[in-house]
Design a protein around this motif. Structure first.
Motif, PDB file in Angstrom:
ATOM      1  N   ASP A 105      -4.794  10.004   8.580  1.00 50.82           N
ATOM      2  CA  ASP A 105      -4.943  10.658   7.276  1.00 50.82           C
ATOM      3  C   ASP A 105      -3.796  11.612   6.763  1.00 50.82           C
ATOM      4  N   THR A 113       0.686  -1.151   0.113  1.00 58.01           N
ATOM      5  CA  THR A 113      -0.246  -0.061  -0.101  1.00 58.01           C
ATOM      6  C   THR A 113       0.730   1.285  -0.058  1.00 58.01           C
ATOM      7  N   LYS A 115     -19.726  12.229   5.639  1.00 58.37           N
ATOM      8  CA  LYS A 115     -18.961  13.446   6.382  1.00 58.37           C
ATOM      9  C   LYS A 115     -17.689  13.808   5.287  1.00 58.37           C
ATOM     10  N   ASN A 152      -5.049   4.627  -4.124  1.00 56.86           N
ATOM     11  CA  ASN A 152      -6.693   4.046  -3.643  1.00 56.86           C
ATOM     12  C   ASN A 152      -7.397   3.623  -4.609  1.00 56.86           C
ATOM     13  N   HIS A 169     -14.589   3.678   3.019  1.00 58.26           N
ATOM     14  CA  HIS A 169     -14.036   4.375   1.973  1.00 58.26           C
ATOM     15  C   HIS A 169     -14.800   5.507   1.171  1.00 58.26           C
TER      16      HIS A 169
HETATM   17  N1  UFG Z   1     -13.065  10.223   3.574  1.00 54.43           N
HETATM   18  C1  UFG Z   1     -13.935  11.428   3.628  1.00 54.43           C
HETATM   19  N2  UFG Z   1     -15.366  10.715   4.187  1.00 54.43           N
HETATM   20  C2  UFG Z   1     -15.585   9.503   4.216  1.00 54.43           C
HETATM   21  C3  UFG Z   1     -14.427   8.657   3.964  1.00 54.43           C
HETATM   22  C4  UFG Z   1     -13.213   9.204   3.444  1.00 54.43           C
HETATM   23  O1  UFG Z   1     -13.813  12.509   3.650  1.00 54.43           O
HETATM   24  O2  UFG Z   1     -16.507   9.183   4.516  1.00 54.43           O
HETATM   25  C5  UFG Z   1     -11.632  10.866   2.887  1.00 54.43           C
HETATM   26  C6  UFG Z   1     -10.614  10.395   3.789  1.00 54.43           C
HETATM   27  O3  UFG Z   1     -10.470  11.227   5.159  1.00 54.43           O
HETATM   28  C7  UFG Z   1      -9.463  10.564   3.009  1.00 54.43           C
HETATM   29  C8  UFG Z   1     -10.162  10.184   1.511  1.00 54.43           C
HETATM   30  O4  UFG Z   1     -11.371  10.550   1.814  1.00 54.43           O
HETATM   31  O5  UFG Z   1      -8.930  11.740   2.966  1.00 54.43           O
HETATM   32  C9  UFG Z   1      -9.860   8.815   1.133  1.00 54.43           C
HETATM   33  O6  UFG Z   1     -10.143   7.993   2.313  1.00 54.43           O
HETATM   34  P1  UFG Z   1     -10.338   6.449   2.205  1.00 54.43           P
HETATM   35  O7  UFG Z   1     -10.967   5.952   3.492  1.00 54.43           O
HETATM   36  O8  UFG Z   1     -11.273   6.208   0.949  1.00 54.43           O
HETATM   37  O9  UFG Z   1      -9.094   5.709   1.992  1.00 54.43           O
HETATM   38  P2  UFG Z   1      -7.439   6.113   2.661  1.00 54.43           P
HETATM   39  O10 UFG Z   1      -6.576   6.960   1.825  1.00 54.43           O
HETATM   40  O11 UFG Z   1      -7.873   6.455   3.957  1.00 54.43           O
HETATM   41  O12 UFG Z   1      -7.085   4.583   2.454  1.00 54.43           O
HETATM   42  C10 UFG Z   1      -7.134   3.708   1.141  1.00 54.43           C
HETATM   43  C11 UFG Z   1      -7.239   2.408   1.522  1.00 54.43           C
HETATM   44  C12 UFG Z   1      -5.741   1.903   2.431  1.00 54.43           C
HETATM   45  C13 UFG Z   1      -4.599   2.494   1.512  1.00 54.43           C
HETATM   46  C14 UFG Z   1      -4.772   3.884   0.910  1.00 54.43           C
HETATM   47  C15 UFG Z   1      -3.460   4.167   0.335  1.00 54.43           C
HETATM   48  O13 UFG Z   1      -8.013   2.116   2.583  1.00 54.43           O
HETATM   49  O14 UFG Z   1      -6.148   0.510   2.386  1.00 54.43           O
HETATM   50  O15 UFG Z   1      -5.837   4.101   0.600  1.00 54.43           O
HETATM   51  O16 UFG Z   1      -3.769   5.430  -0.166  1.00 54.43           O
HETATM   52  F1  UFG Z   1      -3.456   2.241   1.789  1.00 54.43           F
END
Ligand code: UFG
Length: 333
Positions: A294, A126, A215, A179, A198
């Motif tokens: 994050d 990742t 949110k 992502n 996600h």
């Molecule tokens: N976000 C929101 N609202 C939500 C969900 C997410 O604002 O309801 C934001 C998060 O704060 C973040 C962005 O959207 O800024 C992406 O969040 P995700 O939860 O979709 O994904 P992440 O970046 O946290 O993590 C994902 C995978 C990980 C991987 C990572 C690599 O879950 O396994 O991408 O970039 F490591």
């Protein structure tokens, strides 16, 4: 990969093959004439996502059961995707992440060693291993400085796999996904986490079920619109990267590391705007505090995979397609 090139590789163990990404990988393997043998404990996987080959139901945290389950099974390669993947949860419960993502990986490697199966191995890593690098595009040589336990657990798993690869001389590719989003373009499988955290699926679910609270986590990041920027990769393109990695390992034993991303980032607000266009609906949201763990910006330098792996993504620059496929999947499920 042409059929004639698959001769020496027929059966592929897909560990975590009932999950979101693993099921797409299984389908892609089957479409190339290979047999995916799914290993899954159904902690987060789905029985109806195992459609393209046999199933071995076992938990990689249970080493002896895993060894017994794999003894006598014929396979020519392993793709290991079994992991807990939620950044936020990993901050709340780091133990769970180390036990499964590191301990489970160690068990799998030691069972392969015990069984003398030093086969090509592709690992689902990742972008979270990089932490928050101070660069626009993150290349594979960026230092590994994870800022959450999820990234830390994947970094440790990578290092165990490298050591195993050197010890037993097994070919290895570590794929660092950015992502992952979207769904099977034929809509047979898609993203179905429970709970879903996600961005794209949560946003789409809030459109389908207005009681789902959507949110935006943090509007005060150092980015042009204040929201986090990510590099969203279509899950079908990601599945194809695994096939390319298996093919590559036939002639390049490694270990190798490849980012899997499109080298282009979108902010949370840009995703909302794109979704409003694709779905023809306004996306209501509430503003919330930053989510723990994050990083502000994560965008791949994905050029190595394009150049060396022979990865040919179909949906790069097609955020609308990523969202449209996810939307089709969520509407039908
Ligand atoms: N976000 C929101 N609202 C939500 C969900 C997410 O604002 O309801 C934001 C998060 O704060 C973040 C962005 O959207 O800024 C992406 O969040 P995700 O939860 O979709 O994904 P992440 O970046 O946290 O993590 C994902 C995978 C990980 C991987 C990572 C690599 O879950 O396994 O991408 O970039 F490591």
């Amino acid at each position: 990969m042409k059929e004639s090139q698959n001769n020496q590789m027929r059966n592929v163990l897909v560990v975590g093959g009932a999950g979101y990404i693993g099921s797409h990988v299984s389908k892609a393997l089957a479409l190339k004439g290979l047999k995916p043998i799914v290993v899954d404990n159904f902690y987060s996987g789905h029985r109806d996502f195992v459609k393209w080959g046999p199933l071995i139901e076992v938990d990689i945290k249970e080493r002896e059961k895993l060894a017994a389950a794999l003894r006598g099974v014929e396979f020519d390669a392993v793709i290991h995707l079994a992991a807990h993947i939620e950044v936020g949860e990993s901050v709340q419960n780091p133990e769970k992440y180390f036990l499964n993502n590191v301990g489970g990986t160690e068990n799998l490697l030691s069972v392969l060693e015990e069984l003398g199966r030093n086969v090509p191995f592709v690992f689902s890593s990742t972008a979270a291993v990089y932490g928050q690098p101070e660069v626009d595009l993150i290349s594979e040589s960026a230092p590994l400085k994870p800022i959450n336990p999820y990234g830390e657990s994947k970094m440790q798993a990578e290092s165990r796999i490298r050591a195993w690869s050197e010890r037993v001389r097994a070919p290895v590719c570590l794929l660092r996904y950015f992502n992952v989003a979207g769904a099977d373009p034929e809509c047979e499988i898609g993203e179905a986490h429970d709970p879903e955290t996600h961005l794209i699926p949560r946003l789409l679910m809030s459109l389908l079920k207005p009681s789902t609270d959507f949110k935006v986590f943090g509007e005060d990041y150092p980015t042009p619109d204040g929201t986090c920027i990510r590099d969203y990769v279509h899950v079908w393109d990601l599945a194809q990267a695994h096939l390319a990695a298996l093919h590559y390992l036939k002639t390049h034993p490694g270990p190798h590391v490849f980012n899997v991303g499109y080298s282009k980032g979108f902010s949370v607000k840009e995703i909302i705007q794109a979704a409003e266009k694709v779905c023809g609906l306004r996306v209501p949201y509430t503003k919330a505090e930053r989510r723990a763990g994050d990083p502000a910006i994560l965008v791949a330098d994905g050029s190595r995979a394009l150049r060396e792996l022979g990865w040919h993504p179909e949906f790069a620059g097609r955020l609308d397609q990523i969202i449209a496929h996810a939307w089709a999947w969520h509407k039908s499920n």
